[in-house]
Design an enzyme around this catalytic site. Structure first.
Site, PDB file in Angstrom:
ATOM      1  N   HIS A 111       0.325  -1.157   0.110  1.00 56.17           N
ATOM      2  CA  HIS A 111      -0.099  -0.136  -0.029  1.00 56.17           C
ATOM      3  C   HIS A 111       0.432   1.275  -0.400  1.00 56.17           C
ATOM      4  O   HIS A 111       0.584   2.401  -0.192  1.00 56.17           O
ATOM      5  CB  HIS A 111      -1.079  -0.185   1.473  1.00 56.17           C
ATOM      6  CG  HIS A 111      -0.394  -0.103   2.348  1.00 56.17           C
ATOM      7  ND1 HIS A 111      -0.074  -0.599   2.807  1.00 56.17           N
ATOM      8  CD2 HIS A 111      -0.223   1.094   3.173  1.00 56.17           C
ATOM      9  CE1 HIS A 111       1.080  -0.628   4.488  1.00 56.17           C
ATOM     10  NE2 HIS A 111       0.471   1.353   4.214  1.00 56.17           N
TER      11      HIS A 111
HETATM   12  C1  UD1 Z   1      -1.543   5.420   5.679  1.00 58.91           C
HETATM   13  C2  UD1 Z   1      -0.117   6.765   6.074  1.00 58.91           C
HETATM   14  C3  UD1 Z   1       0.458   5.296   5.834  1.00 58.91           C
HETATM   15  C4  UD1 Z   1       0.684   4.209   7.058  1.00 58.91           C
HETATM   16  C5  UD1 Z   1      -1.147   3.059   6.486  1.00 58.91           C
HETATM   17  C6  UD1 Z   1      -1.438   1.929   7.581  1.00 58.91           C
HETATM   18  C7  UD1 Z   1       0.120   9.172   5.848  1.00 58.91           C
HETATM   19  C8  UD1 Z   1       0.673   9.877   5.025  1.00 58.91           C
HETATM   20  N1  UD1 Z   1       0.274   7.651   5.266  1.00 58.91           N
HETATM   21  O1  UD1 Z   1      -1.344   5.582   4.337  1.00 58.91           O
HETATM   22  O2  UD1 Z   1       2.097   5.683   6.927  1.00 58.91           O
HETATM   23  O3  UD1 Z   1       0.992   2.736   6.308  1.00 58.91           O
HETATM   24  O4  UD1 Z   1      -1.900   5.098   6.528  1.00 58.91           O
HETATM   25  O5  UD1 Z   1      -2.528   1.816   6.443  1.00 58.91           O
HETATM   26  O6  UD1 Z   1      -0.578   8.911   6.842  1.00 58.91           O
HETATM   27  N2  UD1 Z   1      -8.887   4.834   1.037  1.00 58.91           N
HETATM   28  C9  UD1 Z   1     -10.416   4.010   1.492  1.00 58.91           C
HETATM   29  N3  UD1 Z   1     -10.520   3.868   2.881  1.00 58.91           N
HETATM   30  C10 UD1 Z   1     -10.436   4.592   4.115  1.00 58.91           C
HETATM   31  C11 UD1 Z   1      -8.993   4.214   3.781  1.00 58.91           C
HETATM   32  C12 UD1 Z   1      -8.347   4.753   2.632  1.00 58.91           C
HETATM   33  O7  UD1 Z   1     -10.713   4.123  -0.030  1.00 58.91           O
HETATM   34  O8  UD1 Z   1     -10.543   4.198   4.867  1.00 58.91           O
HETATM   35  C13 UD1 Z   1      -8.270   4.879   0.274  1.00 58.91           C
HETATM   36  C14 UD1 Z   1      -8.977   6.147  -0.488  1.00 58.91           C
HETATM   37  O9  UD1 Z   1      -8.495   6.572  -1.656  1.00 58.91           O
HETATM   38  C15 UD1 Z   1      -6.846   7.007  -0.359  1.00 58.91           C
HETATM   39  C16 UD1 Z   1      -6.170   5.871  -0.081  1.00 58.91           C
HETATM   40  O10 UD1 Z   1      -7.156   4.757   0.132  1.00 58.91           O
HETATM   41  O11 UD1 Z   1      -7.032   8.229  -0.727  1.00 58.91           O
HETATM   42  C17 UD1 Z   1      -4.509   6.466   0.363  1.00 58.91           C
HETATM   43  O12 UD1 Z   1      -4.947   7.057   1.958  1.00 58.91           O
HETATM   44  P1  UD1 Z   1      -4.502   7.427   3.266  1.00 58.91           P
HETATM   45  O13 UD1 Z   1      -4.998   7.119   4.459  1.00 58.91           O
HETATM   46  O14 UD1 Z   1      -3.836   8.764   2.623  1.00 58.91           O
HETATM   47  O15 UD1 Z   1      -2.649   6.311   2.792  1.00 58.91           O
HETATM   48  P2  UD1 Z   1      -3.098   5.709   2.971  1.00 58.91           P
HETATM   49  O16 UD1 Z   1      -2.236   4.752   1.774  1.00 58.91           O
HETATM   50  O17 UD1 Z   1      -3.580   5.162   3.649  1.00 58.91           O
HETATM   51  N1  UDP Z   2      -3.275  -5.306   9.119  1.00 60.80           N
HETATM   52  C1  UDP Z   2      -4.702  -6.148   9.605  1.00 60.80           C
HETATM   53  N2  UDP Z   2      -5.680  -5.915   8.502  1.00 60.80           N
HETATM   54  C2  UDP Z   2      -4.975  -6.228   6.723  1.00 60.80           C
HETATM   55  C3  UDP Z   2      -3.573  -6.279   6.559  1.00 60.80           C
HETATM   56  C4  UDP Z   2      -3.131  -5.323   8.067  1.00 60.80           C
HETATM   57  O1  UDP Z   2      -5.577  -6.273  10.291  1.00 60.80           O
HETATM   58  O2  UDP Z   2      -5.999  -6.511   5.835  1.00 60.80           O
HETATM   59  C5  UDP Z   2      -2.375  -4.930  10.151  1.00 60.80           C
HETATM   60  C6  UDP Z   2      -1.206  -5.573  10.006  1.00 60.80           C
HETATM   61  O3  UDP Z   2      -1.061  -6.837  11.183  1.00 60.80           O
HETATM   62  C7  UDP Z   2      -0.438  -4.247  10.811  1.00 60.80           C
HETATM   63  C8  UDP Z   2      -1.377  -3.240  10.569  1.00 60.80           C
HETATM   64  O4  UDP Z   2      -2.462  -3.508  10.315  1.00 60.80           O
HETATM   65  O5  UDP Z   2      -0.668  -4.871  12.577  1.00 60.80           O
HETATM   66  C9  UDP Z   2      -0.060  -2.613   9.631  1.00 60.80           C
HETATM   67  O6  UDP Z   2      -1.092  -1.438   8.927  1.00 60.80           O
HETATM   68  P1  UDP Z   2      -0.665  -1.337   7.348  1.00 60.80           P
HETATM   69  O7  UDP Z   2      -0.050  -2.285   7.044  1.00 60.80           O
HETATM   70  O8  UDP Z   2      -2.036  -0.155   6.975  1.00 60.80           O
HETATM   71  O9  UDP Z   2       0.759  -0.194   8.019  1.00 60.80           O
HETATM   72  P2  UDP Z   2       1.590   0.679   8.165  1.00 60.80           P
HETATM   73  O10 UDP Z   2       2.349  -0.803   9.468  1.00 60.80           O
HETATM   74  O11 UDP Z   2       2.845   0.327   6.725  1.00 60.80           O
HETATM   75  O12 UDP Z   2       1.659   2.064   8.819  1.00 60.80           O
END
Ligand code: UD1
Ligand code: UDP
Length: 354
Positions: free
Chosen positions: A193
């Site tokens: 992601h």
């Molecule tokens: C964010 C964090 C990242 C973290 C990740 C955990 C920042 C800069 N990034 O990334 O460090 O690893 O969360 O998962 O804060 N979206 C949905 N539904 C949701 C959430 C997101 O559809 O509930 C989609 C939207 O299109 C959105 C995109 O995902 O634009 C990205 O979401 P965003 O919260 O900006 O960043 P993450 O990739 O989730």
């Molecule tokens: N995780 C989860 N379901 C999923 C993917 C990830 O419960 O489908 C959990 C994972 O085990 C970990 C956390 O979410 O505890 C990590 O989140 P993510 O990878 O979104 O973010 P990051 O750690 O890169 O910030």
């Protein structure tokens, strides 16, 4: 009052043990959800499974650019924190919600603690790195997951406010892994992601080419961002056509534990999942050229992959072929003993933050 500022999937997982520990000690707590993650399977499921009460407030910041998310969270949070005037704000990890929490609490002169402090990759172009730098420097106390984070905090002059507590995600993993659940077969688990791996079509294509070369069943609970980007680049059908790849919706934490416990290999770009791989006994290919979890990399537990570099791909394929599940007693133990929350609460009391 203690205010927890959370908003992303990994933050709910980090919040759970500390919330429960502080509750046991009878502290008044308030959970403010930024609304950065909002789908049921990216947010609500974790509150339910980890038995965290519904957030007291949801700022509904939603999605957008970094500036949009950060400023939307700040605008909502400023109003609420100014009303509540808590004795302590706790922020978690390295997302835009963390950054917004840090800036807002700091401008309101509210004492602040950062859980998972001191982590550095030394790549400023990585969005999470900027968030960590600001969050650490503005916080009054840092709780570090491992020795490397402690050393890195020290290098930036933060030695006196950094404390080694072990990793709070290990607390959650240990408390939820009681039945050692597995799915019925051995798999390769994949999560994908990060901005570095979703913003360019060429990069996404190189990851697809890598997946095609992996043997065995691959299960990928897909982050909504990745699905959206694959579709916008016209790569969704190409990925879907890989016969041994099963794409599923993001899963709750219980199902994630089962998947991790069933994996002989984890392929991921997640900071959290790459670390959890060592809790669950599956070696890990980390798909970004960032120096994370140094000890696991040095221990040959994590192999970094640049999917756009043929030599790196070759090395990763050999690593993937050789990867087998590792028994509990042989897993690396760099992240504490599963009692980080207790140590954090002790330190907060000892240093009179609460
Ligand atoms: C964010 C964090 C990242 C973290 C990740 C955990 C920042 C800069 N990034 O990334 O460090 O690893 O969360 O998962 O804060 N979206 C949905 N539904 C949701 C959430 C997101 O559809 O509930 C989609 C939207 O299109 C959105 C995109 O995902 O634009 C990205 O979401 P965003 O919260 O900006 O960043 P993450 O990739 O989730
Ligand atoms: N995780 C989860 N379901 C999923 C993917 C990830 O419960 O489908 C959990 C994972 O085990 C970990 C956390 O979410 O505890 C990590 O989140 P993510 O990878 O979104 O973010 P990051 O750690 O890169 O910030």
């Amino acid at each position: 009052m203690i205010v927890h500022v959370v908003g992303n999937r990994p933050q709910f997982i980090k919040l759970a043990p500390l919330y429960h520990e502080l509750k046991k000690r009878n502290y008044e707590q308030c959970i403010i959800h930024s609304g950065q993650h909002y789908d049921t399977n990216m947010s609500e499921v974790f509150f339910r499974e980890l038995n965290i009460p519904q957030p007291d407030l949801n700022l509904k910041a939603g999605s957008g650019s970094h500036a949009e998310i950060t400023s939307n969270v700040m605008l909502g949070l400023e109003k609420e924190l100014d009303k509540l005037r808590p004795g302590l704000v706790i922020i978690y990890g390295d997302t835009d919600t963390t950054l917004a929490g840090a800036l807002t609490a700091s401008k309101l002169n509210i004492p602040m603690a950062h859980v998972e402090g001191g982590v550095r990759t030394y790549h400023k172009e990585n969005p999470e790195e900027c968030n960590r730098i600001v969050a650490d420097h503005l916080s009054d106390i840092l709780f570090c997951s491992d020795k490397v984070s402690m050393e890195d905090a020290g290098k930036e002059g933060m030695k006196d406010k950094a404390f080694l507590t072990g990793d709070i995600m290990y607390d959650t993993f240990m408390s939820m892994n009681t039945e050692n659940k597995k799915v019925s077969e051995e798999i390769i688990l994949m999560t994908w992601h990060r901005q570095e791996n979703t913003e360019s079509r060429a990069r996404m294509l190189s990851i697809i080419e890598f997946i095609k070369k992996l043997d065995g069943k691959i299960v990928c609970p897909m982050h909504p961002r990745t699905q959206k980007c694959l579709k916008s680049f016209g790569l969704w059908d190409e990925l879907k056509s890989i016969g041994n790849l099963q794409i599923i919706e993001p899963v709750g934490y219980m199902e994630m534990i089962s998947l991790m416990n069933s994996a002989r290999l984890i392929v991921t770009d997640s900071g959290g999942v790459s670390k959890e791989s060592s809790f669950a006994g599956a070696k890990c290919i980390f798909m970004i050229d960032l120096d994370i979890w140094d000890d696991l990399v040095k221990d040959n537990w994590i192999l970094k992959l640049n999917p756009e570099d043929s030599k790196s791909v070759e090395a990763a394929l050999t690593f993937a072929k050789e990867a087998v599940r590792v028994d509990e007693c042989k897993r690396p133990k760099f992240y504490g003993d599963g009692h980080a929350a207790r140590k954090i609460a002790d330190l907060l009391e000892e240093h009179r933050f609460i």
